[in-house]
Motif scaffolding. Sequence first.
Motif, short mmCIF file in Angstrom:
data_model
loop_
_atom_site.label_atom_id
_atom_site.label_comp_id
_atom_site.label_asym_id
_atom_site.label_seq_id
_atom_site.Cartn_x
_atom_site.Cartn_y
_atom_site.Cartn_z
N GLU A 127 30.66 41.15 36.50
CA GLU A 127 29.62 40.16 36.75
C GLU A 127 30.18 39.05 37.63
N PRO A 128 29.31 38.34 38.37
CA PRO A 128 29.79 37.25 39.23
C PRO A 128 30.46 36.14 38.41
N VAL A 129 31.53 35.59 38.96
CA VAL A 129 32.23 34.47 38.34
C VAL A 129 31.95 33.22 39.17
N THR A 130 31.42 32.18 38.54
CA THR A 130 31.04 30.98 39.30
C THR A 130 31.74 29.71 38.85
N GLU A 131 32.45 29.76 37.71
CA GLU A 131 33.11 28.56 37.18
C GLU A 131 34.60 28.82 36.99
N PRO A 132 35.45 27.82 37.27
CA PRO A 132 36.90 27.97 37.11
C PRO A 132 37.31 28.39 35.70
N GLU A 159 35.64 30.09 33.54
CA GLU A 159 35.27 31.50 33.39
C GLU A 159 36.28 32.39 34.09
N ALA A 160 36.74 31.96 35.29
CA ALA A 160 37.74 32.71 36.04
C ALA A 160 39.04 32.82 35.26
N GLU A 182 47.60 28.06 37.18
CA GLU A 182 47.64 27.01 38.20
C GLU A 182 47.27 27.55 39.58
N SER A 183 47.88 28.67 39.98
CA SER A 183 47.56 29.25 41.29
C SER A 183 46.15 29.85 41.30
N LEU A 184 45.64 30.24 40.13
CA LEU A 184 44.27 30.74 40.05
C LEU A 184 43.28 29.64 40.41
N ALA A 185 43.51 28.43 39.90
CA ALA A 185 42.60 27.32 40.20
C ALA A 185 42.54 27.06 41.70
N LYS A 186 43.70 27.11 42.36
CA LYS A 186 43.75 26.89 43.81
C LYS A 186 43.05 28.02 44.56
N ALA A 187 43.31 29.27 44.16
CA ALA A 187 42.70 30.42 44.82
C ALA A 187 41.19 30.43 44.62
N PHE A 188 40.75 30.04 43.43
CA PHE A 188 39.32 30.00 43.14
C PHE A 188 38.62 28.97 44.02
N GLU A 189 39.25 27.79 44.16
CA GLU A 189 38.67 26.74 45.00
C GLU A 189 38.61 27.19 46.46
N GLY A 199 28.25 30.82 54.40
CA GLY A 199 26.89 31.05 53.98
C GLY A 199 26.70 32.21 53.03
N GLY A 200 27.75 32.61 52.33
CA GLY A 200 27.64 33.75 51.42
C GLY A 200 27.29 33.31 50.01
N THR A 201 27.21 34.27 49.12
CA THR A 201 26.98 33.97 47.71
C THR A 201 28.16 33.18 47.16
N PRO A 202 27.90 32.20 46.26
CA PRO A 202 29.01 31.43 45.69
C PRO A 202 29.80 32.22 44.65
N ALA A 203 29.36 33.42 44.35
CA ALA A 203 30.02 34.22 43.32
C ALA A 203 31.41 34.66 43.76
N ILE A 204 32.32 34.69 42.79
CA ILE A 204 33.70 35.08 43.03
C ILE A 204 33.99 36.36 42.24
N LEU A 205 34.81 37.22 42.83
CA LEU A 205 35.24 38.47 42.21
C LEU A 205 36.73 38.41 41.93
N LEU A 206 37.13 38.82 40.74
CA LEU A 206 38.54 38.91 40.39
C LEU A 206 38.90 40.38 40.15
N GLU A 207 40.04 40.79 40.70
CA GLU A 207 40.52 42.16 40.49
C GLU A 207 42.02 42.13 40.23
N ARG A 208 42.50 43.09 39.50
CA ARG A 208 43.93 43.25 39.29
C ARG A 208 44.60 43.44 40.65
N TYR A 209 45.64 42.67 40.94
CA TYR A 209 46.35 42.75 42.21
C TYR A 209 47.46 43.79 42.13
#
Length: 443
Positions: free
Chosen positions: A136-141, A143-144, A175-182, A192-202
């Motif tokens: 599902e889309p992630v929109t809040e830090p 939640e991320a 800590e690095s997640l917060a920076k990457a999310f921002e 102009g894209g959707t504000p939704a963020i996707l997280l995947e195993r790197y």
Amino acid sequence: MFDSVLIANRGEIARRIIRTVRGMGLRAVAVYSEADADLPFVREADEAVLLGPANPAQSYLDQEKVLLAAKETGAQAIHPGYGFFSENADFAQAVLDAGLVWIGPAPEAIRQMGDKINARNLMEEAGVPVAAGTREPVTEPAEAAKEAARIGYPVMVKTAGGGGGIGMGVAYDEESLAKAFEQASRAAARFGGTPAILLERYIERARHVEVQILGLADGTVLALGERDCSVQRRHQKVVEESPSPGITPELRARMLAAAVRAGEAVGYRGAGTVECLVDADAQDFVFLEMNTRLQVEHPVTELVTGVDLVAAQLRVAAGESVTLDATPKGHAIEFRVYAEDPKRFFPGPGKIAEWREPAGEGVRVDSGYLEGNTVTPFYDPLMAKLCVYGATRAEVIERARAAVAGFTVTGPKNNLPFCAELLDRAEFVSGDYDTGLVSRMRS
């Protein structure tokens, strides 16, 4: 078969499409901005229409102007190339609504694959391997952070609707997640894209390998081999080759079969690409995304298969049957020649004082510029694609060294010195490299 095609693009890809369109006896219509008036593709088309100022929003991305140009010139079909409108489902639908032929997949297929989260879920349902990630889309830090803990660090953070590596980042802890999310959120807003963020195993030490597919008019989906696109700067491709030197025949077979399933899952028609991340150590792969268009690096597939992918696109769009032998033979490498600083990779536009392309056995150059032209700051700085083919990878590397040395561009900055450096890098020459190669070269 329609008798005229409007190419809704510019530069080297417009020239490349015009070449096939005219070679098939069809009429080629170009559109251009004021900044591109002197470029070769404008002269090489049978007819050319000025759209407006350099700003893409007022020219190449002005839907009404492009459709009006098709109407005024009597063009019956529109080929979008890559970039601009190529993965815009609304534009594809507008083309169809105008009674024209859209040279690409159905708008619904574009829409389904344009959202990375939706694409992941669809592929998983179709039996295509995907990395552990968010459904599902992630929109809040907050939640991320919760999702990252569930997936397990490190995680890749990217925009759900972005492309071309825009906004991507890797997080190794909270800590690095917060920076990457921002960073990803800002990129989504900027483009102009959707504000939704996707997280995947790197995947550490990953290779970026993609499969070229072709969906035929009768519903058949073919896989035309793979391309290794692991040489990247800022998550964007610079050099591509086929076949990939980093996968086994067994893994190749599984990837090609999965790519066919991916195409079938969305009723794909035309040329498309199923992109994957390969764990080089485990010799396994996961789905990354699907590009519903012709790729910049399509020439390497053309060289190893002998298939003109643009001609195939035209025939599929016209509803014609396509018969081809897509068995890859030999090896090919493509070098993207950019107007950019070869050390830091920052754009370096300017007027071309000297332009000499290499020639010789196995050498192909798809260029958008000639001597006297100006590379402006308004568009992507890609000037040309230097492609080299041979019986073996070793032969191609030798030919490539000569071709890079024989390619002269003065005026704008260019990355040919980087290409020469890469060809002398033991890691690349051995074929045992991954997406971190360029970063290591510049560390």
